[in-house]
Design a protein around this motif. Structure first.
Motif, PDB file in Angstrom:
ATOM      1  N   ASP A 107       1.000  -8.338 -35.834  1.00 10.87           N
ATOM      2  CA  ASP A 107       2.233  -8.034 -35.112  1.00 10.87           C
ATOM      3  C   ASP A 107       3.166  -7.169 -35.946  1.00 10.87           C
ATOM      4  O   ASP A 107       3.720  -6.180 -35.476  1.00 10.87           O
ATOM      5  N   LEU A 111       4.652  -3.286 -35.679  1.00 10.17           N
ATOM      6  CA  LEU A 111       6.068  -2.922 -35.810  1.00 10.17           C
ATOM      7  C   LEU A 111       6.236  -1.777 -36.788  1.00 10.17           C
ATOM      8  O   LEU A 111       6.998  -0.848 -36.579  1.00 10.17           O
ATOM      9  N   GLY A 114       4.936   1.324 -35.597  1.00 10.01           N
ATOM     10  CA  GLY A 114       5.741   1.750 -34.462  1.00 10.01           C
ATOM     11  C   GLY A 114       4.905   1.711 -33.209  1.00 10.01           C
ATOM     12  O   GLY A 114       3.786   1.197 -33.202  1.00 10.01           O
ATOM     13  N   GLY A 115       5.456   2.215 -32.129  1.00 12.01           N
ATOM     14  CA  GLY A 115       4.695   2.201 -30.889  1.00 12.01           C
ATOM     15  C   GLY A 115       5.254   1.207 -29.913  1.00 12.01           C
ATOM     16  O   GLY A 115       6.309   0.638 -30.093  1.00 12.01           O
ATOM     17  N   ARG A 116       4.506   1.001 -28.897  1.00 12.39           N
ATOM     18  CA  ARG A 116       4.992   0.272 -27.734  1.00 12.39           C
ATOM     19  C   ARG A 116       4.985  -1.226 -27.994  1.00 12.39           C
ATOM     20  O   ARG A 116       3.997  -1.902 -27.765  1.00 12.39           O
ATOM     21  N   VAL A 117       6.095  -1.729 -28.430  1.00  9.71           N
ATOM     22  CA  VAL A 117       6.148  -3.112 -28.887  1.00  9.71           C
ATOM     23  C   VAL A 117       5.713  -4.107 -27.820  1.00  9.71           C
ATOM     24  O   VAL A 117       4.853  -4.938 -28.053  1.00  9.71           O
ATOM     25  N   ALA A 118       6.284  -3.988 -26.635  1.00  8.08           N
ATOM     26  CA  ALA A 118       6.063  -5.023 -25.626  1.00  8.08           C
ATOM     27  C   ALA A 118       4.584  -5.243 -25.334  1.00  8.08           C
ATOM     28  O   ALA A 118       4.113  -6.361 -25.244  1.00  8.08           O
ATOM     29  N   ALA A 119       3.826  -4.162 -25.202  1.00  7.36           N
ATOM     30  CA  ALA A 119       2.421  -4.312 -24.852  1.00  7.36           C
ATOM     31  C   ALA A 119       1.552  -4.475 -26.090  1.00  7.36           C
ATOM     32  O   ALA A 119       0.628  -5.282 -26.109  1.00  7.36           O
ATOM     33  N   SER A 121       2.197  -5.500 -29.157  1.00  9.76           N
ATOM     34  CA  SER A 121       2.415  -6.543 -30.135  1.00  9.76           C
ATOM     35  C   SER A 121       1.510  -7.767 -29.965  1.00  9.76           C
ATOM     36  O   SER A 121       0.832  -8.152 -30.911  1.00  9.76           O
ATOM     37  N   LEU A 173      10.043  -2.661 -44.080  1.00 11.28           N
ATOM     38  CA  LEU A 173      10.673  -2.439 -42.776  1.00 11.28           C
ATOM     39  C   LEU A 173      12.174  -2.258 -42.948  1.00 11.28           C
ATOM     40  O   LEU A 173      12.761  -2.699 -43.936  1.00 11.28           O
ATOM     41  N   ASP A 177      14.480  -4.275 -38.232  1.00 16.67           N
ATOM     42  CA  ASP A 177      13.132  -4.726 -37.912  1.00 16.67           C
ATOM     43  C   ASP A 177      12.839  -6.061 -38.588  1.00 16.67           C
ATOM     44  O   ASP A 177      12.160  -6.915 -38.030  1.00 16.67           O
ATOM     45  N   GLY A 180      14.240  -8.814 -36.528  1.00 16.15           N
ATOM     46  CA  GLY A 180      13.396  -9.068 -35.363  1.00 16.15           C
ATOM     47  C   GLY A 180      12.121  -9.786 -35.747  1.00 16.15           C
ATOM     48  O   GLY A 180      11.711 -10.756 -35.107  1.00 16.15           O
ATOM     49  N   PHE A 183      12.586 -13.480 -36.619  1.00 21.69           N
ATOM     50  CA  PHE A 183      12.691 -14.345 -35.436  1.00 21.69           C
ATOM     51  C   PHE A 183      11.308 -14.606 -34.859  1.00 21.69           C
ATOM     52  O   PHE A 183      11.000 -15.704 -34.413  1.00 21.69           O
ATOM     53  N   TRP A 184      10.479 -13.580 -34.861  1.00 19.98           N
ATOM     54  CA  TRP A 184       9.140 -13.757 -34.328  1.00 19.98           C
ATOM     55  C   TRP A 184       8.348 -14.737 -35.198  1.00 19.98           C
ATOM     56  O   TRP A 184       7.638 -15.606 -34.688  1.00 19.98           O
ATOM     57  N   ASP A 188       8.900 -17.846 -30.933  1.00 14.47           N
ATOM     58  CA  ASP A 188       9.836 -17.520 -29.870  1.00 14.47           C
ATOM     59  C   ASP A 188       9.100 -17.484 -28.538  1.00 14.47           C
ATOM     60  O   ASP A 188       8.013 -16.937 -28.435  1.00 14.47           O
TER      61      ASP A 188
ATOM     62  N   TYR B  78      15.804   5.297 -47.300  1.00 12.26           N
ATOM     63  CA  TYR B  78      16.183   5.375 -45.894  1.00 12.26           C
ATOM     64  C   TYR B  78      17.251   6.431 -45.625  1.00 12.26           C
ATOM     65  O   TYR B  78      17.684   6.595 -44.496  1.00 12.26           O
ATOM     66  N   TRP B 191      17.523  -5.867 -30.332  1.00 11.57           N
ATOM     67  CA  TRP B 191      16.112  -6.254 -30.381  1.00 11.57           C
ATOM     68  C   TRP B 191      15.852  -7.032 -29.113  1.00 11.57           C
ATOM     69  O   TRP B 191      16.751  -7.710 -28.631  1.00 11.57           O
ATOM     70  N   TYR B 192      14.683  -6.945 -28.550  1.00 15.51           N
ATOM     71  CA  TYR B 192      14.541  -7.679 -27.300  1.00 15.51           C
ATOM     72  C   TYR B 192      13.402  -8.677 -27.299  1.00 15.51           C
ATOM     73  O   TYR B 192      13.063  -9.236 -26.265  1.00 15.51           O
ATOM     74  N   ARG B 193      12.825  -8.928 -28.437  1.00 10.90           N
ATOM     75  CA  ARG B 193      11.770  -9.931 -28.454  1.00 10.90           C
ATOM     76  C   ARG B 193      11.945 -10.821 -29.677  1.00 10.90           C
ATOM     77  O   ARG B 193      11.212 -10.674 -30.627  1.00 10.90           O
ATOM     78  N   PRO B 194      12.839 -11.737 -29.726  1.00 10.30           N
ATOM     79  CA  PRO B 194      13.747 -12.174 -28.662  1.00 10.30           C
ATOM     80  C   PRO B 194      14.937 -11.232 -28.522  1.00 10.30           C
ATOM     81  O   PRO B 194      15.118 -10.355 -29.354  1.00 10.30           O
ATOM     82  N   ILE B 196      18.261  -9.839 -29.087  1.00  2.00           N
ATOM     83  CA  ILE B 196      19.322  -9.914 -30.089  1.00  2.00           C
ATOM     84  C   ILE B 196      20.333  -8.844 -29.740  1.00  2.00           C
ATOM     85  O   ILE B 196      19.959  -7.707 -29.439  1.00  2.00           O
ATOM     86  N   LYS B 246      12.264   4.307 -32.809  1.00  2.00           N
ATOM     87  CA  LYS B 246      10.904   4.652 -32.411  1.00  2.00           C
ATOM     88  C   LYS B 246      10.114   3.448 -31.912  1.00  2.00           C
ATOM     89  O   LYS B 246       9.260   3.569 -31.063  1.00  2.00           O
ATOM     90  N   SER B 247      10.459   2.259 -32.407  1.00  2.00           N
ATOM     91  CA  SER B 247       9.638   1.122 -32.014  1.00  2.00           C
ATOM     92  C   SER B 247       9.985   0.629 -30.607  1.00  2.00           C
ATOM     93  O   SER B 247       9.294  -0.187 -30.047  1.00  2.00           O
ATOM     94  N   PRO B 250       9.431   4.018 -26.245  1.00  2.00           N
ATOM     95  CA  PRO B 250       8.578   4.215 -25.079  1.00  2.00           C
ATOM     96  C   PRO B 250       8.631   3.003 -24.156  1.00  2.00           C
ATOM     97  O   PRO B 250       7.950   2.989 -23.141  1.00  2.00           O
ATOM     98  N   GLU B 254       8.814  -0.812 -19.461  1.00  2.00           N
ATOM     99  CA  GLU B 254       8.314  -2.180 -19.618  1.00  2.00           C
ATOM    100  C   GLU B 254       9.461  -3.149 -19.694  1.00  2.00           C
ATOM    101  O   GLU B 254       9.420  -4.241 -19.133  1.00  2.00           O
TER     102      GLU B 254
END
Lengths: 333, 305
Positions: A107, A111, A114-119, A121, A173, A177, A180, A183-184, A188, B78, B191-194, B196, B246-247, B250, B254
């Motif tokens: 996971d 992160l 990068g890329g499409r987190v929702a799908a 991960s 990270l 990040d 986030g 928390f994961w 969660d 950074y 952040w959305y998973r969860p 924040i 970037k994370s 896209p 969804e």
């Protein structure tokens, strides 16, 4: 115990715990940061009436989350029960063999890249879990057989190595990040899609059913490997199948919910206190018990500090550690 | 006897001052000043510091905005704005910079920020006799104050004042433009998973407020609190903002398809936007972010020209 008596036991346990789970589940539907009247809960479930905030909250937010909690709780508790028998170690939990660390690394790597987190991960996490499972299996084999001691050692060392890699990646990270990801890592259940539930539900039910088919063998394994072999159990085959099924269940759970601690360690012990050591009753008891415990924990997590939320892993850990100490002192005394 | 001692001591001090100054190529005014930084630490800051190390992207940006990029001898991995900042020697990440690299760059002043750096870094540098001036800011006003303070510390007050004045003019213009407009409810998704979001006392909350909106998470505790989805549904934001990242980028579709979200007014009205990540840093670009958010929240408001 006779076969008929065992069957009666199983039926009683399943009926009683299913009843408790339904009551807890309906209670959890009615409880939340936002007050929803019981009548509205009922109307939402019946699907009657217009789409309102109340129906969306009950049907689209609370219901999928409660179902996810039940599935994940069941998977973790069943995996924990099976692994405690397989490794003949009461301290074993679904994470002891590194599966959750592998999933977490998958996971977090997603992160990082990068890329499409929702799908991506959960998928990346599951790939991480599968890779770790294969690796520990290869590492844990001795002369073609999967011995519990070498499996445990292989798993523990892999888990600690992967944790080190996770810490390393976390330092790479950005601060946001890391928050986030942290928390994961604590677990969660707040984000679940319908697709995930539809994939997860049959997989976890099938995995549990498949393990249940080996419940007699698990009973025999508790006697020791040699005794099991004398009794006609193909130890290597049972070890391999149980290991794979337990790891798959863990991987599925962790991929969607992060590493929720203590549940997979505790619920099997609670189950044993309740129904004894026979895996034919213990496994269903653990599955339903795990579901009940996680639904309750997650309900607490989302209500205690509403409108904010706690990570459910923090709730299970804070509640789990004292319960574990209590159990320990009880059995020791 | 007493007088003799005093003379001796005076001589010693003179000697020490002469010796200290002799081999020194610094301007003749080079006198350390004992200043209290914004985090309450006492720091020995040289006059006209010439070799600066920045420990946070926001500080790097501010230095360049002040036209002091040439005094910067090192920044973090950074620091990517302006692009020139990427060419400076890096001292590592914001949370764990390499002390060796910092020391090797021979800075006469290191600049850190309380919200991003760790206290330990400051303590370690203090032990190595490398002065670190700590900054802190939680709002637009505090950012302007930070820039003024930085001008004072770096002996470049004129430029700092000019920068602050121009930023203030832009802030005033935005506030005039949105004054009297209805204030849309805004959810900022860190952040959305969860999920924040941003709490009160953050740049995000301040910028939303001054851009003519209301943050729906201002009653939560902490800077980056988790928020329950059902609460979002009840508070029903008109606009949802995401830091461009970037994370997540896209994933808007969804995101909108996730359970519960599709019923939100902001999702139905397609009022979900990415905003510059400058929104979470105390740099002059925070004012760019303010203008950007104001345009999003009040697209039809008359330009106050």
């Amino acid at each position: 115990m006779t076969v008929a008596a065992t069957r009666r036991n199983v039926v009683t346990v399943v009926l009683v715990l299913s009843g408790v789970l339904v009551v807890v589940g309906v209670g959890a539907l009615a409880i939340g940061g936002v007050h929803v009247a019981l009548g509205d809960v009922w109307r939402s479930l019946a699907g009657a009436g217009p789409r309102t905030d109340a129906t969306v909250i009950v049907r689209d937010i609370r219901l999928p989350r409660i179902l996810l909690a039940a599935l994940v709780g069941a998977a973790l508790a069943v995996a924990g029960t099976a692994l405690q028998a397989l490794l003949r170690n009461p301290l074993a939990d679904p994470y002891v063999l590194g599966i959750s660390s592998g999933a977490a690394l998958g996971d977090i790597a997603a992160l990082w890249i990068g890329g499409r987190v929702a799908a991506a991960s959960p998928l990346a996490a599951f790939v991480g879990a599968l890779a770790t499972m294969t690796w520990v299996y290869l590492l844990g084999r001795r002369r073609g057989r999967l011995a519990s001691t070498s499996l445990l050692l292989a798993g523990v060392i892999t888990a600690s190595f992967l944790s080190a890699v996770i810490l390393f990646v976390l330092t790479m990270l950005s601060t946001r990040d890391v928050r986030g990801a942290a928390f994961w890592l604590m677990g969660d259940l707040s984000v679940v899609t319908g697709v995930q539930l539809k994939l997860l539900a049959p997989a976890i039910i099938l995995g549990t059913a498949a393990l249940y088919a080996f419940s007699k063998d698990l009973n025999v394994l508790l006697l020791g490997e040699e005794e099991a072999a004398h009794l006609g159990v193909s130890v290597t085959r049972v070890h391999t199948v149980v290991y794979i099924l337990a790891s798959l269940l863990t991987g599925l759970a962790v991929s969607v919910s992060g590493a929720i601690g203590y549940l997979g360690l505790l619920v099997p012990h609670l189950g044993r206190m309740l129904v004894g050591n026979d895996h034919r009753t213990l496994l269903p008891a653990a599955a339903l018990g795990g579901a009940i415990v996680l639904v309750i924990s997650d309900t607490l997590a989302r209500t205690i500090i509403a409108p904010s939320e706690l990570p459910v892993g923090a709730v299970t850990a804070v509640a789990g550690a004292p319960v574990f100490i209590y159990l320990l002192r009880r059995t020791a005394g | 006897m007493r007088r003799g001692l005093a003379t001796l001591r005076g001589l010693g001090i003179t000697l020490a001052v002469v010796l200290l100054n002799l081999p020194c190529s610094r301007p003749a005014t080079a006198q350390p000043r004992m200043l209290t930084d914004e985090t309450g630490r006492r720091v020995n800051v040289p006059d006209h510091p010439q070799r600066l190390v920045s420990l946070a992207p926001s500080i790097t940006e501010t230095l360049y905005a002040l036209g002091l990029g040439d005094r910067l001898v090192g920044d973090t991995d950074y620091c990517d704005f302006p692009p020139e900042a990427k060419l400076k020697p890096h001292v590592g990440a914001v949370l764990n910079p390499s002390l060796e690299k910092i020391v090797a760059l021979k800075p006469d002043l290191v600049l850190g920020i309380a919200e991003a750096n760790r206290r330990e870094t400051a303590d370690q540098l203090e032990r190595l006799n490398v002065p670190l001036y700590g900054l802190t800011a939680h709002s637009l006003d505090e950012t302007l104050r930070l820039i003024t303070d930085l001008g004072h510390v770096l002996d470049d007050e004129t430029r700092a004042q000019a920068l602050v004045a121009s930023l203030q003019r832009r802030i005033d213009a935005v506030e005039q433009r949105v004054a009297g407009q209805p204030r849309p409810k805004v959810l900022f998704v860190t952040w959305y998973r969860p999920l924040i979001t941003a709490g009160p006392h953050t740049f995000v909350s301040d910028v939303i407020q001054r851009a003519g909106g209301v943050s729906i998470s201002d009653d939560l505790h902490g800077d980056w609190p988790r928020m329950s989805l059902e609460e979002v549904l009840v508070r029903d934001p008109d606009v949802i903002l995401f830091p461009s990242d970037k994370s997540l980028s896209p994933g808007l579709k969804e995101f909108a398809a996730m359970p519960g979200w599709k019923d939100l007014r902001a999702v139905k009205d397609h009022r979900m936007y990415f905003v510059s990540e400058a929104l979470i840093h105390p740099s002059p670009r925070l004012v760019d972010a303010l203008e950007e958010v104001a345009r999003i929240l009040h697209p039809v408001a008359k330009e106050g020209r």
